[in-house]
Design an enzyme around this catalytic site. Structure first.
Site, mmCIF file in Angstrom:
data_model
loop_
_atom_site.group_PDB
_atom_site.id
_atom_site.type_symbol
_atom_site.label_atom_id
_atom_site.label_comp_id
_atom_site.label_asym_id
_atom_site.label_seq_id
_atom_site.Cartn_x
_atom_site.Cartn_y
_atom_site.Cartn_z
ATOM 1 N N ARG A 10 -5.104 -23.999 0.264
ATOM 2 C CA ARG A 10 -4.237 -24.070 1.439
ATOM 3 C C ARG A 10 -4.772 -25.057 2.475
ATOM 4 O O ARG A 10 -4.003 -25.676 3.203
ATOM 5 C CB ARG A 10 -4.086 -22.668 2.032
ATOM 6 N N GLN A 70 -8.958 -7.568 0.344
ATOM 7 C CA GLN A 70 -8.538 -7.235 -1.021
ATOM 8 C C GLN A 70 -9.702 -6.672 -1.834
ATOM 9 O O GLN A 70 -9.531 -5.702 -2.575
ATOM 10 C CB GLN A 70 -7.944 -8.464 -1.703
ATOM 11 N N ARG A 124 0.816 -1.215 0.000
ATOM 12 C CA ARG A 124 0.000 0.000 0.000
ATOM 13 C C ARG A 124 0.850 1.265 0.000
ATOM 14 O O ARG A 124 0.425 2.289 -0.534
ATOM 15 C CB ARG A 124 -0.960 -0.035 1.194
ATOM 16 N N ASP A 158 -3.825 -15.902 7.091
ATOM 17 C CA ASP A 158 -2.543 -16.413 6.597
ATOM 18 C C ASP A 158 -1.818 -17.288 7.617
ATOM 19 O O ASP A 158 -0.788 -17.884 7.296
ATOM 20 C CB ASP A 158 -1.630 -15.250 6.198
#
Length: 449
Positions: A361, A177, A33, A330
């Site tokens: 994942r 996102q 960012r 994550d």
């Protein structure tokens, strides 16, 4: 670094306690960012502590291709000369984002809201990841999708409007996102762009937009106030600023869990961002009985940071509620590793978003646990790990599927398991934690080719 080069297998083996101090790399979210808002600002932005992994360098290259002056002044120190909102130019070449899901999706928001045409592409992993959830709101804001791969995937070409259309958008999934892409497109919209989310997601975009001079309001929304209503007033003048990037809590997770599960360890992790929407892992580990002490809390880059002293701990299984997922999306791979060493059952609920990360994942974690003798089940979107309080058996080889967090999580397992653990490829670790191997080796960890 090419993700198409030959694999680099790595093996981690149990050894002595981990001891020492480390500072993980700069936070990836804030690094992306800082480049993007530097591009959209008037004047100069100086960044200290930038994560110089492959993902962020792709975003820096894209900012330069769109017209920014981008210069590396030294390790982690960068200068960005912005072009201002509406000042972007068409890039001469394809914007190749490699494996960078965040960088590509955020930059789609930038391009989608400005009078510019650009083609986005990436590696095999990025080409498999869905972009439709980003493109849907952008097309409502006036973005034209000139071409796309099947299913709304890259390579795709976007053309933005002279001015974006301000919209009110309810996100279909808890995704920072999606929210960020809409807000970035809304910077060039006359009026207020509003994003409504059912569960609060990481808020770095909102915080950093304010840092650069935009007017952004955030209110609780929905049942129990768990959701958020974020409103951005469009067409502000963003001013270049100085950004100090705190250490990435998602990267800190790996030495942190390693210190908890390697007997006798005592490690200090410096300068970690303590944003409440990013510390779900720490909250969960504390519930499991982890000895994690926050010291020297301070402010950096608009965020609270602290040093963490972590000591080896006996962990107990817990239930991790689905609503915590956005604050630790994550970190589930390395939490699953911690759960493998805990006493009792750990249930991680609501992991649907893990299926659309760098790899599926959830499936990759389950396969890695199976390869290393850890009892577990996948029940819908829940992962259940059964620990007996002893070290995980280990001894397996884990397929990483080009996923840096799968690779690091199972190397952490190998440092404490009864037998060494091998990952089939560690090359992509450089996308988020380029110094992972020397950092862990300096603490005493046995990891090598």
């Amino acid at each position: 670094m090419s993700h198409d080069s030959s694999p680099q297998p790595l093996t981690a083996a149990p050894g002595a306690p981990l001891r020492g101090r480390l500072r993980p790399p700069g936070d990836k979210s804030i690094s992306h960012r800082s480049m993007i808002l530097g591009l959209l600002s008037q004047g100069e932005t100086r960044v200290e502590g930038l994560l110089e992994g492959d993902d962020v360098l792709r975003t820096a290259a894209a900012a330069k291709a769109l017209g920014a002056g981008v210069e590396r002044l030294g390790p982690g120190r960068w200068r960005v000369q912005g072009v201002g909102i509406g000042g972007l130019g068409d890039p001469a070449d394809v914007l190749d984002f490699g494996n960078a899901g965040t960088g590509s999706r955020l930059m789609m928001g930038v391009v989608g809201g400005q009078p510019v045409t650009a083609t986005f592409d990436g590696d095999a992993s990025l080409r498999s990841r869905p972009m439709r959830r980003i493109l849907d709101p952008l097309t409502r804001m006036g973005t034209q999708v000139l071409s796309e791969a099947e299913g709304g995937r890259v390579p795709l070409t976007l053309r933005g409007p002279r001015e974006a259309i301000p919209i009110t958008y309810e996100t279909p999934a808890a995704s920072a996102q999606i929210k960020s892409a809409v807000l970035l497109a809304g910077l060039n919209a006359p009026g207020v762009t509003t994003v409504i989310e059912a569960a609060a997601t990481r808020d770095h975009t909102e915080r950093m937009l304010r840092l650069f001079g935009a007017a952004v309001s955030v209110e609780p929304h929905g049942p129990g106030g768990h959701g958020r209503k974020v409103a951005l007033t469009g067409q502000p003048t963003l001013r270049g600023t100085d950004v100090v990037v705190p250490a990435d809590p998602s990267s800190a997770a790996f030495p942190l869990v390693a210190a908890l599960i390697v007997p006798g360890s005592d490690v200090v992790i410096e300068g970690v961002m303590m944003n409440p929407l990013r510390i779900g892992l720490i909250t969960t580990l504390l519930e499991m009985g982890a000895q994690i002490e926050r010291v020297a809390e301070r402010e950096e880059g608009g965020e609270t940071v602290a040093d963490l002293r972590v000591r080896a701990s006996r962990l107990n299984g817990v239930d991790v509620p689905a609503e915590r997922a956005p604050a630790m999306i994550d970190e589930y791979p390395v939490l699953a590793v911690a759960a493998s060493f805990a006493e009792g059952r750990t249930r991680m609920s609501g992991l649907h978003e893990l299926r659309v990360k760098e790899s599926d994942r959830l499936a990759a974690v389950a396969a890695g646990l199976a390869a290393n003798g850890v009892r577990h089940t996948v029940e819908g979107d829940d992962l259940v790990v059964e620990g007996d309080g002893a070290a995980a058996p280990g001894g397996g080889t884990v397929e990483t599927h080009l996923d840096h967090r799968i690779a690091m999580a199972f190397l952490v397992m190998g440092l404490a398991a009864r037998n060494p653990v091998t990952v089939d490829d560690g090359a992509m670790i450089a996308t988020s934690f380029p110094s992972f191997l020397p950092t862990m080796q300096a603490l005493g960890g046995r990891i090598g080719a």
